[in-house]
Enzyme design. Sequence first.
Site, PDB file in Angstrom:
ATOM      1  N   HIS B 264      31.293  41.858  38.822  1.00  0.00           N
ATOM      2  CA  HIS B 264      31.983  42.005  37.533  1.00  0.00           C
ATOM      3  C   HIS B 264      33.495  41.823  37.715  1.00  0.00           C
ATOM      4  O   HIS B 264      34.130  41.042  36.999  1.00  0.00           O
ATOM      5  CB  HIS B 264      31.671  43.382  36.942  1.00  0.00           C
ATOM      6  CG  HIS B 264      32.224  43.589  35.570  1.00  0.00           C
ATOM      7  ND1 HIS B 264      31.516  43.299  34.433  1.00  0.00           N
ATOM      8  CD2 HIS B 264      33.429  44.054  35.143  1.00  0.00           C
ATOM      9  CE1 HIS B 264      32.265  43.559  33.366  1.00  0.00           C
ATOM     10  NE2 HIS B 264      33.424  44.026  33.771  1.00  0.00           N
ATOM     11  N   GLU B 265      34.055  42.524  38.668  1.00  0.00           N
ATOM     12  CA  GLU B 265      35.512  42.468  38.857  1.00  0.00           C
ATOM     13  C   GLU B 265      35.947  41.114  39.405  1.00  0.00           C
ATOM     14  O   GLU B 265      37.052  40.650  39.116  1.00  0.00           O
ATOM     15  CB  GLU B 265      35.980  43.607  39.762  1.00  0.00           C
ATOM     16  CG  GLU B 265      35.594  45.020  39.290  1.00  0.00           C
ATOM     17  CD  GLU B 265      35.951  45.327  37.831  1.00  0.00           C
ATOM     18  OE1 GLU B 265      36.899  44.707  37.304  1.00  0.00           O
ATOM     19  OE2 GLU B 265      35.260  46.163  37.214  1.00  0.00           O
ATOM     20  N   HIS B 268      36.642  38.980  36.467  1.00  0.00           N
ATOM     21  CA  HIS B 268      38.002  39.209  35.949  1.00  0.00           C
ATOM     22  C   HIS B 268      39.038  38.539  36.853  1.00  0.00           C
ATOM     23  O   HIS B 268      39.994  37.916  36.389  1.00  0.00           O
ATOM     24  CB  HIS B 268      38.310  40.716  35.894  1.00  0.00           C
ATOM     25  CG  HIS B 268      37.657  41.443  34.756  1.00  0.00           C
ATOM     26  ND1 HIS B 268      37.823  41.073  33.440  1.00  0.00           N
ATOM     27  CD2 HIS B 268      36.867  42.551  34.734  1.00  0.00           C
ATOM     28  CE1 HIS B 268      37.156  41.918  32.659  1.00  0.00           C
ATOM     29  NE2 HIS B 268      36.566  42.816  33.413  1.00  0.00           N
ATOM     30  N   GLU B 294      36.596  39.844  29.193  1.00  0.00           N
ATOM     31  CA  GLU B 294      35.258  40.399  29.402  1.00  0.00           C
ATOM     32  C   GLU B 294      34.229  39.271  29.486  1.00  0.00           C
ATOM     33  O   GLU B 294      33.247  39.381  30.227  1.00  0.00           O
ATOM     34  CB  GLU B 294      34.934  41.373  28.262  1.00  0.00           C
ATOM     35  CG  GLU B 294      33.864  42.385  28.572  1.00  0.00           C
ATOM     36  CD  GLU B 294      34.197  43.371  29.688  1.00  0.00           C
ATOM     37  OE1 GLU B 294      35.388  43.508  30.064  1.00  0.00           O
ATOM     38  OE2 GLU B 294      33.250  43.986  30.218  1.00  0.00           O
TER      39      GLU B 294
END
Lengths: 494, 494
Positions: B264-265, B268, B294
Site C-alpha cells: 500500500h505505502e 503512495h 489513494e
Amino acid sequence: MSFQQLDDLGRKLETLEHALAILGADEATHMAVGGGTKRAEAMSGLAGMLHRQSTAPIIADWIAAAESEDLNDDQRIAVAEFRRHYTNLTCLPAEFVERLTRERLRCEQLWRDLRPKNDWVGFKPALEGIVTLAREESALRAEVLGLDPYDAMIEQHDPGSRAADIAPVFDELKTFLRDFVPHVLAVQEERLAKRPLKQLSGTYPIEKQRDLGLAVMGAIGFDFTHGSLSISHHPFCGGVPSDVRITTRYKTSDFLSALMGVLHETGHALYEQNLPHDWGHWPLGKPRGIAVHESQSLFVEKQLGRNPAFWCWALPMVEKHLGESWSIDDILPHVHRVERGLIRVDADEVTYPLHVILRFELEQDFIAGRLEVTDLPEAWDAKMRDYLGLSTLDNPADGPMQDPHWASAAFGYFPSYTLGAMMAAQQWAAFEKMHPAANDEIAKGKFDAVNAWRCENIWSQASRYTTPDLLERATGEKLKASYFINHLKVRYGV
Amino acid sequence: MSFQQLDDLGRKLETLEHALAILGADEATHMAVGGGTKRAEAMSGLAGMLHRQSTAPIIADWIAAAESEDLNDDQRIAVAEFRRHYTNLTCLPAEFVERLTRERLRCEQLWRDLRPKNDWVGFKPALEGIVTLAREESALRAEVLGLDPYDAMIEQHDPGSRAADIAPVFDELKTFLRDFVPHVLAVQEERLAKRPLKQLSGTYPIEKQRDLGLAVMGAIGFDFTHGSLSISHHPFCGGVPSDVRITTRYKTSDFLSALMGVLHETGHALYEQNLPHDWGHWPLGKPRGIAVHESQSLFVEKQLGRNPAFWCWALPMVEKHLGESWSIDDILPHVHRVERGLIRVDADEVTYPLHVILRFELEQDFIAGRLEVTDLPEAWDAKMRDYLGLSTLDNPADGPMQDPHWASAAFGYFPSYTLGAMMAAQQWAAFEKMHPAANDEIAKGKFDAVNAWRCENIWSQASRYTTPDLLERATGEKLKASYFINHLKVRYGV
C-alpha cells in the site's frame, strides 16, 4: 518588557535550530542517498532564516532595554549571553560574510576533491584565499571584541580562552611529551615482548556490538527516553537535548573501535541531555563551547573508558554480549595502544596533543602574518619531525591537507581538543580528591557519583561562565598541565 | 517579473515543507519518546511560519500580475494552481482559523482520551462544537469558491470532485454491495468447506519479513536512492519526493499484515517519487489530492498486490525469504478474505466502500444541517444495520467514535478512500485494455509497462488537472462504478 521579547525570540530561534539539528542528524543516518540535493537546499534555506532572525537590528534594542530592566539573576546572565551571542553574530559586515561563506564552501569542496589526490598545488591558492579572509575576519572581530585577533577567533569556539593563557600550558605539555612519547613506546615494546598481544578474534556481529554499546551507554547514564544510537560514516553526537542522536560505525573485525566511539559520543550526549531544560531556548542554556564539550566526551572516553577500573566492570559485559572472554592484562594493551602517526584523528591520547599544539602554533602564525601558505608544508614538516619524529614533506594529504578545519576558515578551533583533554583530567582529579572511592565505583559500574559531580559542576551550568571560570569553579584551580601529565604518566609511563 | 517572485516563494516554502515532512516522518520512526514536547513546539512553530509565508497579502499581487504576463504553458497552469492554493488558504478569516485550530486540537485530544473509554457522552459536546464550526467553515468556503458548502469541503482534499457526481456512483455501488456482500460470504464459506484454510505458521522473524518487503518494493519500482522503509506504529508514506519514507509494522505471527502495508505505502511512494522534479516547489508539482493518492496506493495493494497473478511471482519470494512454501490456492483465501466488521480500517475491499458511503451520507447531512450530533448514534446504527447487518448502538467506540476525521474537522475527506479504489479499478481496466499481456507480466514480476502507463497518465501530471479530468484523460471515461464492480465480481463473486 524587553526581556520577554528576547525570551520569545529564543523560542522562535529554537524552532529553526531544532529543525536544523534533526535534519542534520537525519542526513547522516537515515536519509536516502538521492535526498542530498533537496536536503542541502532545505538546510541552507533554514540556516538563512535562522541567521536573519538572529541578527535582526531590533534585537539590539531589546538587549539594551533588557539590560536596564529589573531582572532576576538568571535573567541577567541570560541577557549578557544574548548580547555576547548577538555581538559575535553581527560584528562582520554582511558583504564580508557572503564572501567568506562563498570562499569557504569552495575551499571545502576543493579539499574533499583534492585531498584524496594528494594535490597540494591545486589546493594551495584556495587556502591562501581563506587565510587572507581569516586575517580580515580576525581583525574585524578583534576590533569589536577588544581582543587580540587570534583570541577573537578562539572566542567563537571557546568563549573566554586566550592564547596567552593556553600557550604556557601547551608549552609545558609539549616539553613533557617530546621526551615522554619515546619513553612510552619503549615501555610498551618491553611489555609486549614479555606478554605478546592477544589478537582480537575478529568475529563480532554488528547487532551484538550494538547491544553491548547500548548496555554500556545505559549504565553510564545515557537517557534513552531522550536519545538514541544509530550508525553513520563518522561517529557524531547531534540532535537536540530532548532527543540526542549519537552514532558509531562498526567493524566486525574489532569491537573496540565502535565501543570507543560510543563512549566518546555518550560523553557529549550526557552534557546535552543534562543541560538546564528551562534555559534551552536562550543562548545561556547552550553548552559552553567546543573545549568544554570535548572535555565531557573525553572524560567518558579517556578518564572513564580507558581507565583499567572500567574494564573490570566492562569485560564481563563484553563476554556476555560477544561471547569472548578477556583478561584485564590482555585488553589493556589494546585500549592503551600508543603509536606515532601522521594523522591527528587516528592518534592516541599520548601523541594527540602534539598534533594539536603543532596546529595551534601554525595558526597563530597565519593570523599574525608570520606564516604564508606557500611555506606551510615546510613549517608543518619541521614541527612534525621535531615533535613526533615523522616527515610529511612528500605527502601533504597526510600533512597540512589532512583536516577540513582551515579549509572551512575555522581558525582557533584546534586548541579545544587538547584543552578538553586537559580539563577532563583536571576534572577527574578534582572529583577523585573529593571522592576517593571513585575507581572502586567505576570498577563496579557505578557512575552515579561521578555523574552527579559533573552535573552540578559542568552540565547544569551551561553557558553561565567562561570556559576558564567554569573550570576554576569546578576544580578550584585554573587550567594546569600537571593533571593531564600525571594522568599520562600513571597510565602510560610505567 | 511576478512569476519569478512566485517561483522564489515556492522555493522558500519548499524549505519549510521539507523540514516539516522529515520531522514528521522522524517523529513516528526514530524520535526518542521524550522528544515529543519539543518536537511539537518546533513543528507548530514551523507550520506557523509556513502558514504566514504562504498567505502573505503580497502574494495576491504577484499572482494577479503573473496572470497577465507572457508565460509558457507550464507556467500558466502553475500560476492557476498558485491561485487555487492561495484562495483556499486565505478564504477563512484569521480569527476563525484560530478558533477552529484550537477547538480541533481539543477535540482530537478528547477523542484520543475518550475513545478507549467508549465515552460518547463525554465526547459529544466537543463534536457538536466541531460540527458547528464545520458548517461555518463550509459556508465561508462556499461563498468564496462559488460551490455548494459540502463541495467546498471536498475541494480541500480532492480538487474538482463534486457530491452530485459522486452520489450516483456511490449509490450504484451501494445497491450492488448490499446484495453482493452476503453472496461473497456464502461463496467464501462454501469454498472453505471444500478446501479448509491453511493456517499461517506464525514464525516469521521481523528481519526476514523486512527483506521480503524490500525485495518486493524494489521489484515494483520503489527507488531506494530516493526513499527507505522503516517501522512505525501505523504504516504511512511521508518524507519528500527526493526521500520518501514509508513504514510498516510487523507481527511475527503473520507475514501478510506487514507485506500488505508495504505494498500500500509503496503505491503512495511511487506517486511521490515520480512527480515532475522541476515543479517540486510549485503547488502544480504536488500530488493531485487524497483521492488520486489513494488510487495509487490501492492500485498497488489491490489491483496488483491482491491479483492472483501477482502471487505466482510473489510466492517463490515468500519461500526464499521466509522458508515457507505456499500454493496459490492456499494463499488466496488469506489475501481475499472477506468479513463483515464494525471497523473501517480493518475492512476488506468488498465491505470497505459501505463504511465510506455511510460516512459520506452522514457528513452531507451534518453540513446541510439535516443531522445533529445527538442523533448520530441512531443514524449510524441504522445505516450499519442496513448496509452491513451489524449494530453499534451499545458500542460508540466502534461506531461513530472510531475515526479521528470528524474530530479533526476533516469533512469531505472520507469519499476519497472509495473514489481511490474505484479510480484504481478503472485505471487497471484501461491499462489492461491497451495492454492485454498485463496479467502475464505481473505473474513474471514485470511492472515496467504498468508503471510507464501510470507515470505518463498520473504521476507526471501532478496537479495539472482536476481529479475528474485526470481520470477521464487517463482512462477515456468519467468515473464509473462498473469497473470496480466488475473487479469485485471477478475476484470475489465466483
